[in-house]
Design a protein around this motif. Structure first.
Motif, mmCIF file in Angstrom:
data_model
loop_
_atom_site.group_PDB
_atom_site.id
_atom_site.type_symbol
_atom_site.label_atom_id
_atom_site.label_comp_id
_atom_site.label_asym_id
_atom_site.label_seq_id
_atom_site.Cartn_x
_atom_site.Cartn_y
_atom_site.Cartn_z
ATOM 1 N N ALA A 76 0.360 -1.377 -0.100
ATOM 2 C CA ALA A 76 -0.161 0.150 -0.514
ATOM 3 C C ALA A 76 0.386 0.933 0.244
ATOM 4 C CB ALA A 76 -0.564 0.077 1.681
ATOM 5 N N HIS A 77 0.734 2.281 -1.066
ATOM 6 C CA HIS A 77 1.091 3.709 -0.866
ATOM 7 C C HIS A 77 0.105 4.620 -0.713
ATOM 8 C CE1 HIS A 77 4.258 7.076 -1.861
ATOM 9 N NE2 HIS A 77 2.905 7.414 -2.546
ATOM 10 N N TYR A 78 -0.011 4.572 0.883
ATOM 11 C CA TYR A 78 -1.273 5.833 1.430
ATOM 12 C C TYR A 78 -0.618 7.010 1.959
ATOM 13 C CZ TYR A 78 -4.993 6.458 4.711
ATOM 14 O OH TYR A 78 -6.321 7.049 4.939
ATOM 15 N N ARG A 79 -1.218 7.669 1.070
ATOM 16 C CA ARG A 79 -1.491 9.294 0.943
ATOM 17 C C ARG A 79 -1.920 10.062 1.846
ATOM 18 N NH1 ARG A 79 1.702 11.555 -3.773
ATOM 19 N NH2 ARG A 79 1.681 13.250 -2.289
ATOM 20 N N LYS A 80 -1.323 11.080 2.783
ATOM 21 C CA LYS A 80 -2.250 11.869 3.266
ATOM 22 C C LYS A 80 -2.131 13.230 2.297
ATOM 23 C CE LYS A 80 -2.215 9.942 7.642
ATOM 24 N NZ LYS A 80 -2.299 9.926 9.108
ATOM 25 N N VAL A 81 -3.168 13.753 1.800
ATOM 26 C CA VAL A 81 -3.265 15.187 0.918
ATOM 27 C C VAL A 81 -3.932 16.138 1.011
ATOM 28 C CG1 VAL A 81 -1.898 13.918 -0.692
ATOM 29 C CG2 VAL A 81 -3.644 13.902 -1.462
ATOM 30 N N ALA A 82 -3.722 17.269 1.085
ATOM 31 C CA ALA A 82 -4.985 18.265 1.196
ATOM 32 C C ALA A 82 -6.022 17.731 -0.461
ATOM 33 C CB ALA A 82 -4.568 19.651 0.325
ATOM 34 N N THR A 83 -5.259 17.184 -2.010
ATOM 35 C CA THR A 83 -6.604 16.784 -2.894
ATOM 36 C C THR A 83 -5.849 15.810 -3.618
ATOM 37 O OG1 THR A 83 -5.342 18.263 -4.545
ATOM 38 C CG2 THR A 83 -7.386 19.333 -3.059
ATOM 39 N N TYR A 84 -6.967 15.069 -3.775
ATOM 40 C CA TYR A 84 -6.671 13.924 -4.610
ATOM 41 C C TYR A 84 -5.396 13.608 -6.214
ATOM 42 C CZ TYR A 84 -10.945 11.861 -2.925
ATOM 43 O OH TYR A 84 -11.305 11.332 -1.730
ATOM 44 N N GLY A 85 -5.588 15.527 -6.143
ATOM 45 C CA GLY A 85 -4.825 15.358 -7.679
ATOM 46 C C GLY A 85 -3.269 15.174 -6.594
ATOM 47 N N GLU A 86 -2.909 15.967 -6.191
ATOM 48 C CA GLU A 86 -1.478 15.499 -5.562
ATOM 49 C C GLU A 86 -1.184 14.604 -5.754
ATOM 50 O OE1 GLU A 86 -0.936 17.688 -1.551
ATOM 51 O OE2 GLU A 86 -3.060 19.253 -2.540
ATOM 52 N N ALA A 87 -1.417 13.500 -5.352
ATOM 53 C CA ALA A 87 -1.633 11.950 -4.991
ATOM 54 C C ALA A 87 -1.622 11.043 -6.461
ATOM 55 C CB ALA A 87 -2.066 11.689 -4.076
ATOM 56 N N LEU A 88 -2.081 11.602 -6.979
ATOM 57 C CA LEU A 88 -1.816 11.029 -9.402
ATOM 58 C C LEU A 88 -1.206 10.615 -9.990
ATOM 59 C CD1 LEU A 88 -6.004 12.148 -9.755
ATOM 60 C CD2 LEU A 88 -5.385 9.956 -8.283
ATOM 61 N N THR A 89 -0.342 9.935 -10.049
ATOM 62 C CA THR A 89 0.476 9.199 -10.708
ATOM 63 C C THR A 89 -0.313 8.252 -12.087
ATOM 64 O OG1 THR A 89 1.316 7.192 -9.819
ATOM 65 C CG2 THR A 89 2.171 9.149 -9.445
ATOM 66 N N LYS A 90 1.115 8.226 -12.843
ATOM 67 C CA LYS A 90 0.629 7.797 -14.451
ATOM 68 C C LYS A 90 0.457 6.062 -13.975
ATOM 69 C CE LYS A 90 1.378 11.102 -17.131
ATOM 70 N NZ LYS A 90 0.171 11.342 -17.765
ATOM 71 N N ASN A 91 0.383 5.237 -14.793
ATOM 72 C CA ASN A 91 0.050 3.868 -14.703
ATOM 73 C C ASN A 91 -0.842 3.151 -13.065
ATOM 74 O OD1 ASN A 91 0.894 1.065 -15.747
ATOM 75 N ND2 ASN A 91 2.602 1.335 -13.926
ATOM 76 N N LEU A 92 -2.013 4.124 -13.020
ATOM 77 C CA LEU A 92 -2.703 4.027 -12.215
ATOM 78 C C LEU A 92 -3.893 2.736 -13.014
ATOM 79 C CD1 LEU A 92 -3.145 6.392 -9.631
ATOM 80 C CD2 LEU A 92 -1.883 4.323 -9.479
ATOM 81 N N SER A 93 -4.746 1.906 -12.495
ATOM 82 C CA SER A 93 -5.589 1.418 -12.539
ATOM 83 C C SER A 93 -6.751 1.270 -11.330
ATOM 84 C CB SER A 93 -6.001 -0.134 -13.159
ATOM 85 O OG SER A 93 -5.150 -0.625 -11.302
ATOM 86 N N VAL A 94 -8.533 1.947 -11.572
ATOM 87 C CA VAL A 94 -8.953 1.946 -10.082
ATOM 88 C C VAL A 94 -10.556 1.397 -11.261
ATOM 89 C CG1 VAL A 94 -10.094 4.122 -11.572
ATOM 90 C CG2 VAL A 94 -10.172 3.893 -9.577
ATOM 91 N N CYS A 95 -10.773 0.530 -10.374
ATOM 92 C CA CYS A 95 -12.640 0.501 -10.804
ATOM 93 C C CYS A 95 -13.231 1.732 -10.987
ATOM 94 C CB CYS A 95 -12.930 -0.960 -9.529
ATOM 95 S SG CYS A 95 -11.673 -2.187 -9.763
ATOM 96 N N ALA A 96 -14.173 1.509 -11.828
ATOM 97 C CA ALA A 96 -15.457 3.056 -11.735
ATOM 98 C C ALA A 96 -15.650 3.072 -10.457
ATOM 99 C CB ALA A 96 -15.992 2.987 -12.770
ATOM 100 N N PRO A 97 -15.484 4.613 -9.920
ATOM 101 C CA PRO A 97 -15.976 4.571 -8.812
ATOM 102 C C PRO A 97 -17.505 4.596 -8.619
ATOM 103 C CG PRO A 97 -15.196 6.558 -10.108
ATOM 104 C CD PRO A 97 -14.619 5.602 -10.337
ATOM 105 N N THR A 98 -18.237 5.062 -6.999
ATOM 106 C CA THR A 98 -19.576 5.610 -7.225
ATOM 107 C C THR A 98 -20.730 6.452 -7.376
ATOM 108 O OG1 THR A 98 -19.133 5.311 -5.057
ATOM 109 C CG2 THR A 98 -19.316 3.539 -5.609
ATOM 110 N N THR A 99 -19.791 7.577 -7.908
ATOM 111 C CA THR A 99 -20.535 8.842 -8.311
ATOM 112 C C THR A 99 -19.661 9.658 -9.668
ATOM 113 O OG1 THR A 99 -18.610 10.083 -6.984
ATOM 114 C CG2 THR A 99 -20.017 9.385 -5.063
#
Length: 509
Positions: A76-99
């Protein structure tokens, strides 16, 4: 035509490369493709600064995320940040979120592979095909629920017919409350299984205290964690419920007791909505309890209907009606939520016992079961014409199991009838007689549910007639409400009742 029948097993998705970004409601094993897949978890403080969440909800979400990170260890890479954008990088996958908002966020960032959503009994594409085959007919939850049962082979006989010969045992699950203080006194039902807090919970509570001192505002009261936040806790809660409480769930699922907040409810909506449990595995475990003789058919069917019927239906309706659905306001309800309601009656000024009790449940635990939500809190907001957008946000931020996809259909479509009947054929408005029948509140209340006029007149009873009068143009020709309007036509004191309720305004009852 039914939903295309499958094997009934949970969906298997081909593994993808790269780190898997897990949202806070995607914490179960079925959101990963392998036992060694690296994970990104993002804790955004801005989420809690932007809106006033219930303190209990903030604790649950942060505790669940941090527990998941601890379980995954070096993966796990756990990031505590102000906004999501600060922690996003390339080469990520995500299950379609719920909103809708979260999916728009992902669209703004390149290099994120978006997989189909997970954690529901039926996929979004399957539901879209099912809805299309309705050929313009109204979507009906009962039809959807039966097709889901067939798809997953739940509570069926060998010939594909429903166990017991009926699909729905709702009529057997509407008992009023027993004449006791708690359900346990009447049936011997055990208390829910409660988790034990640990050092992660202590850390979360300290952080929330610090945030509050720094100006982050929370609603409600803090207290011991009541709900599962790990996979192990969720499985223990599920096992405890189906073996000790499911039998009593059905008959009293709609009943309210002042002294028994939990009754025989499962409290599994939180781990389900955190993604720690899959609804199909929950339904299968309940079915096994029935076949093992640990629970009756009516209770089991009623529970399964909630888990893979109503819950899935709400999820799919959220996407089917689109993002503009949240802003529907067919009844033109624009009254602002008064402070006493918005703040969960912090000073105990509400004298109407049913409303006071429901608000106290939310204030103290961030939870109330579905009848206080719908027939007390939602009914009050419907009668008084509270703004649907504001009410949706109120339910979303104050309930520990509240998410955008949960509350938009439940509030806009069901509780407030703001969609003009797209989900429900009639509004869930009711006077004090219903609350008197399904709860023990009225006996000790200063208001009389049989009276609509006078100082001791029930505000729900009077408010019901005021609601019907205000929306006469919308509902007078609705055949399901013809008896109500015929009754209103016989009221000789209607004008006085309307004047009384107009004078009440937004004051606490």
């Amino acid at each position: 035509m039914p939903i295309r029948r499958g094997s009934g097993r949970l969906p298997i998705v081909t593994a993808t490369r790269g780190r898997r970004w897990l949202f806070a409601d995607q914490l179960g094993p079925h959101f990963l493709d392998s036992d060694d897949q690296p994970v990104l978890l993002i804790e955004s403080r801005r989420v809690f600064e932007r809106r006033r969440f219930h303190r209990r909800k903030a604790h649950l979400v942060l505790s669940a995320m941090r527990h998941r990170a601890a379980e995954l260890g070096d993966r796990a890479h756990y990031r505590k940040v102000a906004t999501y954008g600060e922690a996003l990088t390339k080469n990520l996958s995500v299950c379609a979120p719920t909103t809708f908002a979260a999916r728009r966020l992902i669209e703004k960032h390149d290099g994120i592979e978006v997989l189909p959503s997970r954690g529901y009994a039926i996929g979004e594409e399957q539901f879209a095909q099912w809805a299309q085959r309705r050929q313009g007919r109204k979507l009906v939850m009962e039809d959807f629920y039966r097709d889901v049962r067939k798809h997953h082979q739940l509570l069926l006989e060998g010939d594909g017919e429903p166990v017991g010969g009926r699909w729905n045992y709702d009529q057997d699950n509407r008992e009023p409350p027993p004449r006791t203080t708690t359900l346990a006194e009447a049936t011997g039902v055990r208390e829910p299984w409660w988790p034990e807090e640990d050092e992660i919970d202590e850390e979360v509570r300290a952080d929330l205290d610090r945030w509050a001192a720094q100006g982050v505002e929370f609603a409600g009261e803090d207290g011991p964690r009541r709900f599962a936040v790990t996979r192990d806790e969720a499985l223990r809660a599920l096992e405890s419920f189906v073996t000790t409480r499911l039998e009593d769930f059905g008959p009293y699922e709609d009943a309210i007791l002042t002294g028994d907040r939990w009754m025989a409810h499962s409290l599994l909506s939180v781990p389900l909505n955190l993604g720690l449990l899959h609804p199909v595995e929950v339904a299968r475990r309940a079915e096994k309890a029935y076949r093992d003789g640990d629970a009756g058919l009516a209770s089991t069917e009623g529970f399964i209907r909630q888990v893979v019927g109503w819950r899935d239906y709400v999820w799919h309706v959220y996407w089917h009606f689109g993002d503009d659905y949240r802003r529907r306001n067919r009844l033109k309800a624009r009254r602002r939520i008064p402070a006493w309601f918005a703040d969960l009656d912090p000073d105990g000024t509400v004298e109407a016992k049913c409303l006071s009790s429901a608000l106290a449940s939310v204030r103290e635990d961030g939870w109330a079961h579905h009848i206080p939500r719908l027939m007390v809190l939602g009914n009050w907001a419907l009668q008084r014409g509270y703004d649907p957008v504001a009410m949706t946000d109120w339910f979303h931020t104050n309930f520990v199991d509240g998410y955008d996809w949960v509350m938009v259909p439940n509030v806009v479509g069901m509780a407030l009838h703001a969609d003009g009947g797209a989900m429900m054929t009639k509004p869930y408005a009711a006077g004090g007689a219903y609350i008197n029948r399904m709860s023990d509140h009225c006996g000790g209340c200063r208001y009389d549910p049989k009276k609509r006029l006078g100082e001791d007149a029930c505000p729900f009873t009077a408010g019901y007639w005021a609601f019907l009068d205000r929306n006469r143009g919308e509902f007078a020709n609705n055949h399901r409400m013809s008896r109500s309007y015929a009754g209103m036509g016989r009221l000789k004191d209607l004008e006085a009742v309307l004047e009384q309720e107009a004078h009440r305004g937004s004051r606490a009852p």
